[in-house]
Design a protein around this motif. Structure first.
Motif, PDB file in Angstrom:
ATOM      1  N   GLY A  90      33.864 -46.156 -31.824  1.00  0.00           N
ATOM      2  CA  GLY A  90      32.581 -46.982 -31.622  1.00  0.00           C
ATOM      3  C   GLY A  90      32.578 -48.492 -32.520  1.00  0.00           C
ATOM      4  N   LYS A  91      31.447 -48.961 -32.448  1.00  0.00           N
ATOM      5  CA  LYS A  91      31.372 -50.088 -33.137  1.00  0.00           C
ATOM      6  C   LYS A  91      30.186 -50.132 -33.929  1.00  0.00           C
ATOM      7  CE  LYS A  91      31.469 -53.859 -30.474  1.00  0.00           C
ATOM      8  NZ  LYS A  91      32.142 -54.655 -31.287  1.00  0.00           N
ATOM      9  N   LEU A  92      30.211 -51.126 -35.060  1.00  0.00           N
ATOM     10  CA  LEU A  92      29.034 -51.244 -35.917  1.00  0.00           C
ATOM     11  C   LEU A  92      27.801 -51.349 -35.107  1.00  0.00           C
ATOM     12  CD1 LEU A  92      27.693 -51.676 -38.712  1.00  0.00           C
ATOM     13  CD2 LEU A  92      28.075 -54.354 -38.243  1.00  0.00           C
ATOM     14  N   THR A  93      27.902 -52.200 -34.094  1.00  0.00           N
ATOM     15  CA  THR A  93      26.545 -52.503 -33.118  1.00  0.00           C
ATOM     16  C   THR A  93      26.064 -51.247 -32.541  1.00  0.00           C
ATOM     17  OG1 THR A  93      27.619 -54.674 -32.814  1.00  0.00           O
ATOM     18  CG2 THR A  93      25.704 -54.060 -31.461  1.00  0.00           C
ATOM     19  N   GLY A  94      26.914 -50.231 -32.168  1.00  0.00           N
ATOM     20  CA  GLY A  94      26.281 -49.296 -31.467  1.00  0.00           C
ATOM     21  C   GLY A  94      26.178 -47.906 -32.298  1.00  0.00           C
ATOM     22  N   TYR A  95      25.861 -48.061 -33.875  1.00  0.00           N
ATOM     23  CA  TYR A  95      25.768 -46.886 -34.564  1.00  0.00           C
ATOM     24  C   TYR A  95      24.493 -46.210 -34.233  1.00  0.00           C
ATOM     25  CZ  TYR A  95      21.824 -48.438 -37.261  1.00  0.00           C
ATOM     26  OH  TYR A  95      20.428 -48.823 -37.468  1.00  0.00           O
ATOM     27  N   ARG A  96      23.400 -46.551 -33.969  1.00  0.00           N
ATOM     28  CA  ARG A  96      22.320 -46.016 -33.608  1.00  0.00           C
ATOM     29  C   ARG A  96      22.496 -45.023 -32.328  1.00  0.00           C
ATOM     30  NH1 ARG A  96      17.783 -45.372 -31.001  1.00  0.00           N
ATOM     31  NH2 ARG A  96      18.715 -46.744 -29.200  1.00  0.00           N
ATOM     32  N   LYS A  97      23.134 -45.528 -31.197  1.00  0.00           N
ATOM     33  CA  LYS A  97      23.225 -44.659 -30.218  1.00  0.00           C
ATOM     34  C   LYS A  97      24.230 -43.601 -30.517  1.00  0.00           C
ATOM     35  CE  LYS A  97      21.890 -44.999 -26.534  1.00  0.00           C
ATOM     36  NZ  LYS A  97      20.677 -44.524 -25.857  1.00  0.00           N
ATOM     37  N   MET A  98      25.431 -44.062 -31.284  1.00  0.00           N
ATOM     38  CA  MET A  98      26.304 -42.992 -31.521  1.00  0.00           C
ATOM     39  C   MET A  98      25.591 -41.829 -32.216  1.00  0.00           C
ATOM     40  SD  MET A  98      29.269 -45.149 -32.919  1.00  0.00           S
ATOM     41  CE  MET A  98      30.276 -43.938 -33.713  1.00  0.00           C
ATOM     42  N   ALA A  99      24.820 -42.213 -33.119  1.00  0.00           N
ATOM     43  CA  ALA A  99      24.105 -41.060 -34.060  1.00  0.00           C
ATOM     44  C   ALA A  99      23.272 -40.268 -33.080  1.00  0.00           C
ATOM     45  CB  ALA A  99      23.048 -41.698 -34.955  1.00  0.00           C
ATOM     46  N   GLU A 100      22.628 -40.933 -32.041  1.00  0.00           N
ATOM     47  CA  GLU A 100      21.653 -40.230 -31.034  1.00  0.00           C
ATOM     48  C   GLU A 100      22.559 -39.379 -30.379  1.00  0.00           C
ATOM     49  OE1 GLU A 100      19.475 -41.447 -27.092  1.00  0.00           O
ATOM     50  OE2 GLU A 100      19.138 -42.828 -28.686  1.00  0.00           O
ATOM     51  N   ARG A 101      23.803 -39.795 -29.871  1.00  0.00           N
ATOM     52  CA  ARG A 101      24.653 -38.929 -29.037  1.00  0.00           C
ATOM     53  C   ARG A 101      25.051 -37.693 -29.747  1.00  0.00           C
ATOM     54  NH1 ARG A 101      26.053 -43.831 -26.236  1.00  0.00           N
ATOM     55  NH2 ARG A 101      27.624 -44.478 -27.784  1.00  0.00           N
ATOM     56  N   VAL A 102      25.683 -37.906 -30.826  1.00  0.00           N
ATOM     57  CA  VAL A 102      26.187 -36.643 -31.370  1.00  0.00           C
ATOM     58  C   VAL A 102      24.868 -35.874 -32.114  1.00  0.00           C
ATOM     59  CG1 VAL A 102      26.160 -37.587 -34.081  1.00  0.00           C
ATOM     60  CG2 VAL A 102      27.849 -36.147 -33.152  1.00  0.00           C
ATOM     61  N   VAL A 103      23.819 -36.245 -32.379  1.00  0.00           N
ATOM     62  CA  VAL A 103      22.563 -35.186 -32.625  1.00  0.00           C
ATOM     63  C   VAL A 103      22.091 -34.376 -31.312  1.00  0.00           C
ATOM     64  CG1 VAL A 103      20.246 -35.066 -33.681  1.00  0.00           C
ATOM     65  CG2 VAL A 103      22.145 -36.507 -34.820  1.00  0.00           C
ATOM     66  N   ASP A 104      22.124 -35.383 -30.235  1.00  0.00           N
ATOM     67  CA  ASP A 104      21.823 -34.615 -28.920  1.00  0.00           C
ATOM     68  C   ASP A 104      22.832 -33.632 -28.664  1.00  0.00           C
ATOM     69  OD1 ASP A 104      19.804 -36.155 -28.357  1.00  0.00           O
ATOM     70  OD2 ASP A 104      20.821 -37.564 -27.008  1.00  0.00           O
ATOM     71  N   ARG A 105      24.383 -33.797 -29.146  1.00  0.00           N
ATOM     72  CA  ARG A 105      25.285 -32.579 -28.846  1.00  0.00           C
ATOM     73  C   ARG A 105      25.020 -31.484 -29.984  1.00  0.00           C
ATOM     74  NH1 ARG A 105      30.911 -31.753 -27.587  1.00  0.00           N
ATOM     75  NH2 ARG A 105      30.558 -33.841 -26.171  1.00  0.00           N
ATOM     76  N   LEU A 106      24.320 -31.967 -30.994  1.00  0.00           N
ATOM     77  CA  LEU A 106      23.985 -30.671 -31.966  1.00  0.00           C
ATOM     78  C   LEU A 106      22.843 -29.915 -31.367  1.00  0.00           C
ATOM     79  CD1 LEU A 106      23.762 -29.035 -34.467  1.00  0.00           C
ATOM     80  CD2 LEU A 106      22.600 -31.228 -35.364  1.00  0.00           C
ATOM     81  N   GLY A 107      21.936 -30.652 -30.553  1.00  0.00           N
ATOM     82  CA  GLY A 107      20.713 -30.101 -29.953  1.00  0.00           C
ATOM     83  C   GLY A 107      20.982 -28.977 -28.870  1.00  0.00           C
ATOM     84  N   LYS A 108      22.418 -29.200 -28.437  1.00  0.00           N
ATOM     85  CA  LYS A 108      23.121 -28.218 -27.493  1.00  0.00           C
ATOM     86  C   LYS A 108      23.324 -26.852 -28.217  1.00  0.00           C
ATOM     87  CE  LYS A 108      24.730 -31.465 -23.899  1.00  0.00           C
ATOM     88  NZ  LYS A 108      25.845 -31.948 -23.337  1.00  0.00           N
ATOM     89  N   GLN A 109      23.837 -26.830 -29.224  1.00  0.00           N
ATOM     90  CA  GLN A 109      24.173 -25.876 -30.159  1.00  0.00           C
ATOM     91  C   GLN A 109      22.923 -25.191 -30.579  1.00  0.00           C
ATOM     92  OE1 GLN A 109      26.389 -26.816 -33.723  1.00  0.00           O
ATOM     93  NE2 GLN A 109      28.474 -27.391 -32.435  1.00  0.00           N
ATOM     94  N   LEU A 110      21.897 -25.925 -30.740  1.00  0.00           N
ATOM     95  CA  LEU A 110      20.660 -25.256 -31.324  1.00  0.00           C
ATOM     96  C   LEU A 110      20.044 -24.610 -30.138  1.00  0.00           C
ATOM     97  CD1 LEU A 110      19.267 -28.549 -33.324  1.00  0.00           C
ATOM     98  CD2 LEU A 110      20.007 -25.969 -34.212  1.00  0.00           C
ATOM     99  N   HIS A 111      20.047 -25.034 -29.116  1.00  0.00           N
ATOM    100  CA  HIS A 111      19.521 -24.584 -27.802  1.00  0.00           C
ATOM    101  C   HIS A 111      20.289 -23.171 -27.587  1.00  0.00           C
ATOM    102  CE1 HIS A 111      17.519 -24.308 -23.836  1.00  0.00           C
ATOM    103  NE2 HIS A 111      18.882 -23.950 -23.313  1.00  0.00           N
ATOM    104  N   GLY A 112      21.414 -23.334 -27.603  1.00  0.00           N
ATOM    105  CA  GLY A 112      22.011 -21.781 -27.617  1.00  0.00           C
ATOM    106  C   GLY A 112      21.821 -20.755 -28.678  1.00  0.00           C
ATOM    107  N   GLU A 113      21.310 -21.274 -29.585  1.00  0.00           N
ATOM    108  CA  GLU A 113      20.612 -20.477 -30.967  1.00  0.00           C
ATOM    109  C   GLU A 113      19.366 -20.024 -30.645  1.00  0.00           C
ATOM    110  OE1 GLU A 113      21.810 -22.503 -34.193  1.00  0.00           O
ATOM    111  OE2 GLU A 113      23.710 -22.468 -33.827  1.00  0.00           O
ATOM    112  N   GLY A 114      18.654 -20.670 -29.375  1.00  0.00           N
ATOM    113  CA  GLY A 114      17.229 -20.361 -29.148  1.00  0.00           C
ATOM    114  C   GLY A 114      16.243 -21.362 -29.905  1.00  0.00           C
ATOM    115  N   ALA A 115      16.978 -22.437 -30.297  1.00  0.00           N
ATOM    116  CA  ALA A 115      15.962 -23.620 -31.104  1.00  0.00           C
ATOM    117  C   ALA A 115      15.947 -24.706 -30.062  1.00  0.00           C
ATOM    118  CB  ALA A 115      16.442 -23.686 -32.269  1.00  0.00           C
ATOM    119  N   GLU A 116      15.079 -25.579 -30.339  1.00  0.00           N
ATOM    120  CA  GLU A 116      15.091 -26.812 -29.439  1.00  0.00           C
ATOM    121  C   GLU A 116      14.975 -28.131 -30.431  1.00  0.00           C
ATOM    122  OE1 GLU A 116      15.522 -26.979 -26.294  1.00  0.00           O
ATOM    123  OE2 GLU A 116      15.710 -24.967 -26.143  1.00  0.00           O
ATOM    124  N   LEU A 117      15.267 -29.138 -30.131  1.00  0.00           N
ATOM    125  CA  LEU A 117      15.643 -30.227 -30.826  1.00  0.00           C
ATOM    126  C   LEU A 117      14.825 -31.526 -30.077  1.00  0.00           C
ATOM    127  CD1 LEU A 117      16.792 -31.542 -33.305  1.00  0.00           C
ATOM    128  CD2 LEU A 117      18.661 -32.367 -32.172  1.00  0.00           C
TER     129      LEU A 117
END
Length: 557
Positions: free
Chosen positions: A372-399
């Motif tokens: 990634g690039k400095l410019t895209g840091y916010r979208k990178m953060a969004e993507r990896v936290v979205d991926r974390l959301g999939k883990q949470l969904h598997g545990e019965g929680a929603e993000l």
């Protein structure tokens, strides 16, 4: 001693409280992840082995730009995303992310012709949704020379003029950290992740840590971990035993700084080099900085040297396009070198490898994000936290969805950049009223935005010091209180940027600044001498260029 107690309290919280998420790595990506996660309601801890932004995130070209050259590699999606992100990051922090018109001189034998450049810049503007006066303009030879008279006339054919944004990457990181703290995150620097604790199913349930300031070990209890450790991502994957065929490739980038008197550019320039690469020369207050190189790096990412040949390459290229300036090694005031943690691609050179980010997920639950690039840091953060959301969904929680595109970073708000400029004028008046140098207003607002009056007030009451020391010590004091500055080098290098852009200003205020840190953290005479030497070692490290590799960098051991 209050600052020392505050840090002790934060370490105690890390050691005793359970967290939904631990973010490892306090560069721009980790700071963005912490803000994104905390703003979505996750109890988040952010830890960084050294100081925030001490790695790659203080050693970029300091541009929030769309990556014009990536059009050559047909990375259309990347150019579109980061091009659009420029506007988002500018909106949430216009005092930090400032409009910077870029001049692209077209020369005989260069990599770009007039027609191809016109088309490329048109596509660039289209992908980034650029409107109005920021749209690209193609210039004749005469118009280009009028804009930048120092350009070499005999090979100049014309130019392109287009919009980018300039920032201070370390300041952008720190303001993201502070904004994350404001959303409930707990952030601590100089805490190293040394290992993981796993439950019976092999999932991470704690992060083993070393407090590098207090020199003690502890563990952070957590449900999830995101590694945004930049060049050290693979080190943590090895600890987790989750390395696979995907790995990082480190590309070294070097920048040098000269006084603006020696290279008095009116505009930032993006210019051809004889070997086919392109470089930036960017004016910034009293300096102009030049970069960057792009070479493979296999050394220690904690201490990346700038060799004399790196400096000479940049000087030769600059003198070739601006022949009357005749820059020499003696003109270089400072420098920095960083590594880009790219995703390795077989058969490609450092310059050809994609700047796209990628997420790795291990069986233990560890999520790692790299590239990634400095410019895209916010979208990178969004993507990896979205991926974390999939883990949470598997545990019965929603993000919930991210809201960071609307979260104003600390130091704001400003409606637009015009309001930032008006605010600089207002702060110049306040500085004059306090018998302080009014020309420091532009620097203070660029670094601290609407936090500037607090620093001016701290300086106003320090009547026993010289005017220069009053402002410097007030700034250092404020950074200790509000920005987790733990050592003087944190302020000299990353909070103030003086190590790179105002080197002559350091020595006259060093003893006064040491006194501020000594009071805040209870320094002994030995501590004071160690920190004094650390700053002086840093000055030597960035201003001395050896033909042979230096053994050690300036880091806290």
């Amino acid at each position: 001693m209050q600052a020392s107690q505050d840090r002790t309290d934060r370490i105690h919280r890390l050691d005793s409280e359970p967290f939904d998420l631990v973010v490892i790595g306090g560069g721009i990506t980790g700071a963005g992840v912490a803000l994104d996660a905390a703003s979505r309601g996750l109890k988040t801890a952010l830890i960084e082995r050294n100081d925030f932004a001490s790695g790659t995130s203080s050693k970029s070209t300091k541009l929030i730009h769309g990556g014009l050259r990536y059009l050559k590699n047909l990375e259309i999606g990347l150019v579109r995303e980061v091009g659009q992100e420029r506007a988002v990051v500018h909106k949430i922090a216009p005092h930090l992310v400032r409009p910077e018109k870029m001049l692209l001189p077209l020369v005989e034998g260069g990599s770009l012709g007039k027609l191809s450049t016109s088309m490329a810049l048109w596509v660039y503007d289209f992908l980034a949704d650029v409107e109005g006066e920021d749209k690209r303009v193609m210039l004749s030879r005469e118009e280009t020379l009028e804009m930048e008279p120092l350009l070499r006339e005999d090979i100049l054919k014309g130019g392109g003029f287009y919009a980018e944004y300039r920032t201070d990457d370390a300041r952008l990181t720190i303001e993201n950290v502070k904004t994350a703290i404001g959303k409930g995150a707990l952030a601590v620097n100089y805490v190293e992740a040394t290992g993981f604790v796993y439950d019976k199913e092999g999932r991470i349930e704690a992060v083993e840590c070393r407090d590098r300031y207090g020199l003690r070990d502890f563990a952070i209890s957590c449900k999830h971990v995101i590694s945004s450790a930049g060049p050290w991502v693979d080190d943590l994957r090895k600890i987790d035993k989750s390395m696979n065929n995907k790995r990082l490739f480190l590309s070294k980038g070097v920048h040098i700084v000269v006084s603006r008197e020696r290279l008095p550019l009116a505009h930032a320039c993006y210019f051809d080099v004889a070997d086919g690469r392109m470089l930036f020369a960017i004016p910034r207050l009293r300096c102009t900085y030049i970069g960057t190189t792009d070479t493979p790096y296999k050394g220690n990412p904690n201490a990346i040297p700038v060799y004399r040949e790196d400096v000479e390459y940049l000087l030769d290229a600059t003198n070739a396009i601006f022949p009357t300036v005749d820059l020499t090694l003696e003109d270089v005031e400072s420098s920095w070198a960083g590594v880009r943690p790219l995703i390795f691609e077989e058969g490609k050179s450092a310059g050809e490898m994609s700047r796209k980010d990628e997420i790795f997920e291990s069986d233990s639950g560890l999520l790692s994000i790299a590239g990634g690039k400095l410019t895209g840091y916010r979208k990178m953060a969004e993507r990896v936290v979205d991926r974390l959301g999939k883990q949470l969904h598997g545990e019965g929680a929603e993000l919930g969805d991210t809201t960071t595109r609307k979260i104003v970073l600390s130091g704001g708000p400003f409606r637009d950049f015009d309001e930032v400029l008006r605010y600089e004028e207002e702060m110049a008046g306040k500085l004059a009223e306090a018998s302080l140098a009014s020309d420091r207003a532009a620097y203070l607002v660029a670094n601290y935005g609407r936090q500037t009056p607090q620093i001016i007030e701290l300086a106003r009451i320090r009547s026993e010091q010289t005017d220069v020391a009053r402002l410097a010590t007030a700034e250092a004091d404020w950074c200790i209180r509000h920005e987790l500055a733990l050592y003087p080098i944190d302020w000299v290098e990353r909070r103030s940027g003086r190590l790179y852009f105002d080197m002559p200003s350091i020595e006259p205020v060093l003893e006064d600044v040491l006194e501020v840190f000594a009071k805040a953290y209870g320094y002994s005479d030995e501590d004071r001498q160690r920190e004094r030497q650390r700053v002086r070692d840093a000055i030597e490290w960035v201003s001395t260029f050896e033909p042979e590799k230096k053994e050690d960098g300036v880091q806290v051991d």
